[in-house]
Design a protein around this motif. Structure first.
Motif, PDB file in Angstrom:
ATOM      1  N   ALA A  70       7.344  -3.310  -6.091  1.00 26.37           N
ATOM      2  CA  ALA A  70       5.747  -3.605  -6.092  1.00 26.37           C
ATOM      3  C   ALA A  70       4.698  -3.958  -6.019  1.00 26.37           C
ATOM      4  O   ALA A  70       3.891  -3.273  -6.049  1.00 26.37           O
ATOM      5  CB  ALA A  70       5.732  -4.638  -8.397  1.00 26.37           C
ATOM      6  N   LEU A  71       4.930  -4.978  -4.937  1.00 27.47           N
ATOM      7  CA  LEU A  71       3.857  -5.263  -3.902  1.00 27.47           C
ATOM      8  C   LEU A  71       3.523  -3.879  -3.376  1.00 27.47           C
ATOM      9  O   LEU A  71       2.726  -3.195  -2.613  1.00 27.47           O
ATOM     10  CB  LEU A  71       4.427  -6.444  -3.139  1.00 27.47           C
ATOM     11  CG  LEU A  71       3.452  -6.924  -1.895  1.00 27.47           C
ATOM     12  CD1 LEU A  71       2.697  -7.313  -2.261  1.00 27.47           C
ATOM     13  CD2 LEU A  71       4.620  -7.360  -0.913  1.00 27.47           C
ATOM     14  N   GLU A 117      -2.251 -11.057  -1.202  1.00 31.50           N
ATOM     15  CA  GLU A 117      -0.668 -10.974  -0.499  1.00 31.50           C
ATOM     16  C   GLU A 117      -0.086 -11.336   0.256  1.00 31.50           C
ATOM     17  O   GLU A 117       2.212 -10.849  -0.333  1.00 31.50           O
ATOM     18  CB  GLU A 117      -0.882  -8.969  -0.238  1.00 31.50           C
ATOM     19  CG  GLU A 117      -1.556  -8.213  -1.725  1.00 31.50           C
ATOM     20  CD  GLU A 117      -1.903  -6.929  -0.720  1.00 31.50           C
ATOM     21  OE1 GLU A 117      -1.845  -6.871   0.048  1.00 31.50           O
ATOM     22  OE2 GLU A 117      -2.408  -6.205  -1.873  1.00 31.50           O
ATOM     23  N   GLU A 132       3.970  -0.860  -3.893  1.00 34.55           N
ATOM     24  CA  GLU A 132       3.253   0.221  -5.177  1.00 34.55           C
ATOM     25  C   GLU A 132       1.185  -0.374  -5.108  1.00 34.55           C
ATOM     26  O   GLU A 132       0.981   0.359  -4.563  1.00 34.55           O
ATOM     27  CB  GLU A 132       3.804  -0.130  -6.093  1.00 34.55           C
ATOM     28  CG  GLU A 132       3.342   1.000  -7.295  1.00 34.55           C
ATOM     29  CD  GLU A 132       2.881   2.643  -6.781  1.00 34.55           C
ATOM     30  OE1 GLU A 132       1.906   3.429  -6.908  1.00 34.55           O
ATOM     31  OE2 GLU A 132       4.243   2.533  -5.691  1.00 34.55           O
ATOM     32  N   ARG A 133       1.614  -1.586  -4.887  1.00 35.84           N
ATOM     33  CA  ARG A 133      -0.014  -1.938  -4.736  1.00 35.84           C
ATOM     34  C   ARG A 133      -0.884  -1.998  -3.684  1.00 35.84           C
ATOM     35  O   ARG A 133      -1.686  -1.096  -3.740  1.00 35.84           O
ATOM     36  CB  ARG A 133      -0.247  -3.599  -4.826  1.00 35.84           C
ATOM     37  CG  ARG A 133      -1.644  -4.420  -5.545  1.00 35.84           C
ATOM     38  CD  ARG A 133      -0.807  -5.414  -5.468  1.00 35.84           C
ATOM     39  NE  ARG A 133      -2.757  -6.483  -4.524  1.00 35.84           N
ATOM     40  CZ  ARG A 133      -3.389  -7.224  -5.708  1.00 35.84           C
ATOM     41  NH1 ARG A 133      -2.964  -6.877  -7.052  1.00 35.84           N
ATOM     42  NH2 ARG A 133      -4.568  -7.325  -5.351  1.00 35.84           N
ATOM     43  N   ALA A 163      -1.782   2.087  -4.037  1.00 38.57           N
ATOM     44  CA  ALA A 163      -3.229   2.249  -4.498  1.00 38.57           C
ATOM     45  C   ALA A 163      -4.362   1.902  -3.709  1.00 38.57           C
ATOM     46  O   ALA A 163      -5.295   2.272  -4.707  1.00 38.57           O
ATOM     47  CB  ALA A 163      -2.362   1.566  -6.101  1.00 38.57           C
ATOM     48  N   SER A 164      -3.881   0.706  -3.252  1.00 35.35           N
ATOM     49  CA  SER A 164      -5.442  -0.306  -2.757  1.00 35.35           C
ATOM     50  C   SER A 164      -5.574   0.705  -1.768  1.00 35.35           C
ATOM     51  O   SER A 164      -6.901   1.629  -1.492  1.00 35.35           O
ATOM     52  CB  SER A 164      -5.404  -1.563  -2.776  1.00 35.35           C
ATOM     53  OG  SER A 164      -4.373  -1.617  -2.275  1.00 35.35           O
ATOM     54  N   GLU A 209      -8.435  -9.807  -0.616  1.00 36.93           N
ATOM     55  CA  GLU A 209      -6.367  -8.899  -1.414  1.00 36.93           C
ATOM     56  C   GLU A 209      -5.901  -9.290  -0.915  1.00 36.93           C
ATOM     57  O   GLU A 209      -5.026  -9.348  -1.049  1.00 36.93           O
ATOM     58  CB  GLU A 209      -7.350  -7.628  -1.395  1.00 36.93           C
ATOM     59  CG  GLU A 209      -8.621  -7.170  -2.512  1.00 36.93           C
ATOM     60  CD  GLU A 209      -8.670  -6.171  -2.643  1.00 36.93           C
ATOM     61  OE1 GLU A 209      -8.102  -5.190  -2.234  1.00 36.93           O
ATOM     62  OE2 GLU A 209      -9.801  -5.688  -3.458  1.00 36.93           O
TER      63      GLU A 209
END
Length: 231
Positions: free
Chosen positions: A119-120, A221, A122-123, A126-127, A217
């Motif tokens: 999930a991390l 993370e 993918e984040r 996406a950013s 951000e």
């Protein structure tokens, strides 16, 4: 007798005129009903008002200065916001820095064991993908090339060596999770340092806002990745 004939002639003449008018009106109405537009019903040609030449624009001054009033024709597009060489350096370095983060995140899809690691990753994809597009657009708008001639991107803070990237690609399961978190944490720390430095030396407002967002951000993370390792 003469007066009577004159009045009669006038009445007859008036009647003929009224009859002719009625015929014309009737025919015009008939043409309209058949779909034809009578010539007298044509819309007038619209007139265009001339553009006023005495418009004024209020031009705000710099901080502490009074706003000035200028004629509209004197005001031009200010173009891109002013920037300096350190803004350009930051963008040119951050693009390949992001590119390596995306390459690392791509590996997590079929190698990571922890769902939180996937999930991390993918984040990050996406950013940082859109952020790379924004930075390329920033350079293009200013007519600047994306490459910095003669610079070794591998020397940037947080960049992982080719050997480390190959080792990450060859690892799976929990070992991948640990290695990914360690490498990505170092990578984020380098990006945060670059962004923080820009806030003290850069002059472009857009990049200033971007650097602030990036540092915030990626700090979040890093905290999440440390939580994953602590389990």
């Amino acid at each position: 007798m003469t007066d009577r004939r004159a009045r009669t002639l006038a009445i007859v003449t008036l009647a003929l005129v009224l009859t002719l008018v009625a015929v014309v009106v009737h025919r015009s109405g008939g043409d309209t009903e058949n779909g034809a537009v009578p010539a007298t019903s044509a819309s007038p040609t619209p007139t265009v008002s001339p553009v006023p030449t005495d418009l004024t624009v209020i031009a705000p001054g710099r901080p502490g200065e009074v706003a000035a009033t200028r004629a509209a024709h004197e005001v031009r597009d200010a173009g891109p916001a002013p920037h300096n060489s350190l803004d350009v350096w930051f963008v040119r370095m951050m693009i390949p820095h992001h590119a390596q983060a995306l390459a690392m995140a791509e590996l997590a899809g079929d190698r990571a064991a922890e769902p939180d690691v996937r999930a991390l990753a993918e984040r990050i994809r996406a950013s940082q993908g859109p952020e790379m597009g924004m930075m390329r657009g920033w350079l293009q708008t200013r007519g600047l090339p994306a490459q910095a001639e003669g610079h070794d991107h591998g020397t940037m803070r947080g960049m992982q060596s080719p050997e480390a990237m190959r080792r990450l690609a060859a690892t799976t399961g929990p070992d991948f999770d640990r290695l990914f978190v360690r490498m990505m944490t170092e990578h984020h720390e380098g990006a945060i340092e670059m962004a923080t430095n820009l806030l003290t030396v850069g002059s472009d407002l857009t990049l200033n806002e971007f650097a602030t967002s990036l540092a915030t951000e990626q700090t979040v993370e890093i905290d999440r990745m440390r939580e994953v390792l602590a389990r």
